[in-house]
Design a protein around this motif. Structure first.
Motif, mmCIF file in Angstrom:
data_model
loop_
_atom_site.group_PDB
_atom_site.id
_atom_site.type_symbol
_atom_site.label_atom_id
_atom_site.label_comp_id
_atom_site.label_asym_id
_atom_site.label_seq_id
_atom_site.Cartn_x
_atom_site.Cartn_y
_atom_site.Cartn_z
ATOM 1 N N SER A 1 -48.012 55.097 85.141
ATOM 2 C CA SER A 1 -47.295 56.180 83.838
ATOM 3 C C SER A 1 -48.932 55.240 82.585
ATOM 4 O O SER A 1 -48.979 56.659 82.089
ATOM 5 C CB SER A 1 -46.179 54.810 82.915
ATOM 6 N N VAL A 2 -49.402 54.240 82.834
ATOM 7 C CA VAL A 2 -50.253 53.836 82.094
ATOM 8 C C VAL A 2 -51.969 55.081 82.058
ATOM 9 O O VAL A 2 -51.941 55.739 81.510
ATOM 10 C CB VAL A 2 -51.114 52.591 81.827
ATOM 11 N N LEU A 3 -51.702 55.412 83.388
ATOM 12 C CA LEU A 3 -53.664 56.454 83.370
ATOM 13 C C LEU A 3 -52.433 57.248 83.213
ATOM 14 O O LEU A 3 -53.661 58.620 82.746
ATOM 15 C CB LEU A 3 -53.608 56.227 84.866
ATOM 16 N N ASN A 4 -51.200 57.873 84.204
ATOM 17 C CA ASN A 4 -50.677 59.600 83.350
ATOM 18 C C ASN A 4 -51.291 59.524 81.728
ATOM 19 O O ASN A 4 -51.447 60.813 81.308
ATOM 20 C CB ASN A 4 -49.340 59.514 83.641
ATOM 21 N N ASN A 5 -50.390 59.005 81.125
ATOM 22 C CA ASN A 5 -50.707 59.038 79.352
ATOM 23 C C ASN A 5 -52.784 58.852 79.236
ATOM 24 O O ASN A 5 -53.268 59.767 78.431
ATOM 25 C CB ASN A 5 -50.007 57.638 79.365
ATOM 26 N N LEU A 6 -53.317 58.142 79.972
ATOM 27 C CA LEU A 6 -55.061 58.129 79.788
ATOM 28 C C LEU A 6 -55.269 59.662 79.889
ATOM 29 O O LEU A 6 -56.220 60.513 79.158
ATOM 30 C CB LEU A 6 -55.251 56.499 80.433
ATOM 31 N N ILE A 7 -54.910 60.424 81.214
ATOM 32 C CA ILE A 7 -55.543 61.231 81.856
ATOM 33 C C ILE A 7 -55.227 62.554 80.373
ATOM 34 O O ILE A 7 -55.899 62.989 80.429
ATOM 35 C CB ILE A 7 -55.174 61.216 83.348
ATOM 36 N N GLU A 8 -53.762 61.988 80.671
ATOM 37 C CA GLU A 8 -53.324 63.187 79.170
ATOM 38 C C GLU A 8 -54.155 63.200 77.579
ATOM 39 O O GLU A 8 -54.770 64.721 77.536
ATOM 40 C CB GLU A 8 -51.598 63.129 78.713
ATOM 41 N N LEU A 9 -54.985 62.167 77.685
ATOM 42 C CA LEU A 9 -55.180 61.871 75.877
ATOM 43 C C LEU A 9 -56.892 62.296 76.764
ATOM 44 O O LEU A 9 -56.984 62.953 75.672
ATOM 45 C CB LEU A 9 -55.385 60.616 75.820
ATOM 46 N N CYS A 10 -57.200 62.010 77.532
ATOM 47 C CA CYS A 10 -58.939 62.653 77.896
ATOM 48 C C CYS A 10 -58.903 63.790 78.888
ATOM 49 O O CYS A 10 -59.801 64.014 78.599
ATOM 50 C CB CYS A 10 -59.363 60.999 78.208
ATOM 51 N N LYS A 11 -57.832 64.508 79.275
ATOM 52 C CA LYS A 11 -58.143 65.450 79.853
ATOM 53 C C LYS A 11 -59.643 66.662 79.441
ATOM 54 O O LYS A 11 -59.889 66.946 80.359
ATOM 55 C CB LYS A 11 -56.692 66.244 80.739
ATOM 56 N N HIS A 12 -59.381 67.129 77.729
ATOM 57 C CA HIS A 12 -60.753 67.803 78.093
ATOM 58 C C HIS A 12 -61.616 66.953 77.389
ATOM 59 O O HIS A 12 -63.190 67.605 77.011
ATOM 60 C CB HIS A 12 -59.554 69.116 77.156
ATOM 61 N N THR A 13 -61.183 66.086 76.716
ATOM 62 C CA THR A 13 -62.851 65.312 75.666
ATOM 63 C C THR A 13 -63.759 64.195 76.489
ATOM 64 O O THR A 13 -64.291 63.531 76.420
ATOM 65 C CB THR A 13 -62.099 65.043 75.138
ATOM 66 N N SER A 14 -63.504 63.455 78.036
ATOM 67 C CA SER A 14 -63.651 62.375 78.647
ATOM 68 C C SER A 14 -64.124 63.205 79.768
ATOM 69 O O SER A 14 -63.308 63.875 80.944
ATOM 70 C CB SER A 14 -63.068 61.346 78.539
ATOM 71 N N ILE A 15 -65.206 62.561 80.668
ATOM 72 C CA ILE A 15 -64.856 62.407 81.804
ATOM 73 C C ILE A 15 -65.305 60.579 82.509
ATOM 74 O O ILE A 15 -64.795 59.352 82.124
ATOM 75 C CB ILE A 15 -66.306 62.281 82.299
ATOM 76 N N ILE A 16 -63.610 60.600 83.472
ATOM 77 C CA ILE A 16 -63.209 59.413 84.293
ATOM 78 C C ILE A 16 -63.874 59.089 85.457
ATOM 79 O O ILE A 16 -63.489 59.529 86.313
ATOM 80 C CB ILE A 16 -61.882 58.822 83.887
ATOM 81 N N PHE A 17 -64.038 57.857 85.353
ATOM 82 C CA PHE A 17 -64.404 57.464 86.812
ATOM 83 C C PHE A 17 -63.838 56.304 87.202
ATOM 84 O O PHE A 17 -63.403 54.969 85.964
ATOM 85 C CB PHE A 17 -65.682 56.991 87.039
ATOM 86 N N ILE A 18 -62.842 56.127 88.191
ATOM 87 C CA ILE A 18 -61.410 55.294 87.978
ATOM 88 C C ILE A 18 -61.901 54.394 89.569
ATOM 89 O O ILE A 18 -62.353 55.416 90.724
ATOM 90 C CB ILE A 18 -60.634 55.616 89.258
ATOM 91 N N ILE A 19 -62.905 52.914 89.794
ATOM 92 C CA ILE A 19 -63.052 52.627 90.447
ATOM 93 C C ILE A 19 -61.531 51.775 91.103
ATOM 94 O O ILE A 19 -60.925 50.600 90.656
ATOM 95 C CB ILE A 19 -64.075 51.754 90.709
ATOM 96 N N ALA A 20 -61.055 51.917 92.471
ATOM 97 C CA ALA A 20 -60.219 51.492 92.831
ATOM 98 C C ALA A 20 -59.703 51.512 94.578
ATOM 99 O O ALA A 20 -60.132 51.918 95.068
ATOM 100 C CB ALA A 20 -58.624 51.572 91.852
ATOM 101 N N HIS A 21 -59.461 49.241 94.975
ATOM 102 C CA HIS A 21 -59.142 50.190 96.386
ATOM 103 C C HIS A 21 -58.072 50.730 97.252
ATOM 104 O O HIS A 21 -57.294 51.334 97.581
ATOM 105 C CB HIS A 21 -59.173 48.655 96.704
#
Length: 290
Positions: A234-254
């Motif tokens: 839920s939190v990541l989906n909200n973040l992606i929706e917020l920044c989908k046209h304005t940011s580059i997001i790198f997600i480092i995760a296992h």
């Protein structure tokens, strides 16, 4: 006495993070010297200021502490605003060093790194960092109020901030329990390092900073590891929706279930950064280095 106790607590935090502080200081000094030697024509292409990729790294090699062994090797990496990039790799593969490099904490003496068409090594780090937000697994929660923590790093201060944006940020990370029925934000006093919050609450509070500041380059380094599957999604989906046209997001995760939210993925293996190919909705085939 309480004020003195806060000072001593802050000194303890500084002492505990002295290694990180020294790394950042060394990086700033190194970059000050290196900028003097670099061509002042900072734009990639013509005088019109056009460029092909919002983020571009080419022939980057990083040697840790003067070692002859390459710690990070990036032959070519391009990204544009809207890209959500998953970074995978075993422990010790160089993921945290990669994050440091993307955020400008570390720098390479060779290769090329540009952001929005500007060579990162030709501008001051404080100028570059205005567009960058790095969230590690262990969140940096400061002693103060909820609002203090949400606006931290944005340049805003108490008395001069956007209350509506703070509330939106808290809602986006599912911390709306800190907003009462009258729309007032809780006046709870958060302890240093968030000692009176759960691990998940601390991570979400730090993620709220992203929603408030909307930086152009975001690096999440295991920043949602303390959240359950439903909350994380839920939190990541909200973040992606917020920044989908304005940011580059790198997600480092296992946690590879996050890859379903990303449109691209890279693998780090012994320092080498390779892009993965999407096949049947699974990132698995390695793209040629050429």
């Amino acid at each position: 006495l309480p004020s003195l106790q806060q000072i001593f607590q802050s000194l303890s935090v500084l002492r505990g993070n002295i290694v990180s502080i020294e790394k950042i200081y060394d990086s700033l000094i190194t970059n000050q010297h290196s900028r003097k030697k670099i061509n002042k024509d900072v734009l990639i292409n013509s005088a019109e200021g056009k460029y092909e990729s919002d983020l571009y790294l080419k022939n980057i090699q990083y040697y840790y502490n003067g070692s002859k062994q390459i710690n990070i090797n990036i032959k070519s990496l391009r990204a544009n605003f809207g890209d959500i990039i998953f970074i995978k790799g075993e422990s010790g593969s160089g993921k945290s060093t990669f994050a440091d490099f993307i955020c400008g904490i570390r720098s390479s003496q060779n290769g090329y790194y540009s952001f929005q068409g500007i060579n990162v090594n030709t501008i001051s780090r404080d100028q570059f960092w205005k567009d960058v937000m790095y969230l590690p697994q262990q969140p940096m929660v400061i002693a103060g109020s909820i609002i203090d923590n949400v606006i931290f790093g944005s340049g805003d201060i108490i008395g001069n901030f956007n209350l509506k944006k703070v509330k939106q940020a808290l809602n986006a990370v599912k911390l709306d329990n800190f907003i009462d029925v009258n729309g007032e934000i809780s006046d709870i006093s958060i302890k240093q390092d968030g000692d009176n919050l759960s691990g998940g609450q601390k991570q979400r509070l730090i993620l709220a900073r992203v929603y408030y500041s909307k930086p152009k380059l975001i690096v999440l380094d295991e920043a949602t590891s303390g959240l359950d599957k439903k909350m994380e999604q839920s939190v990541l989906n909200n973040l992606i929706e917020l920044c989908k046209h304005t940011s580059i997001i790198f997600i480092i995760a296992h946690n590879e279930r996050i890859v379903d939210m990303c449109n691209r993925a890279f693998q780090l293996k012994e320092g080498l950064v390779k892009e993965l190919k999407l096949k049947n909705n699974i990132f698995k085939e390695i793209v040629s280095d050429k």
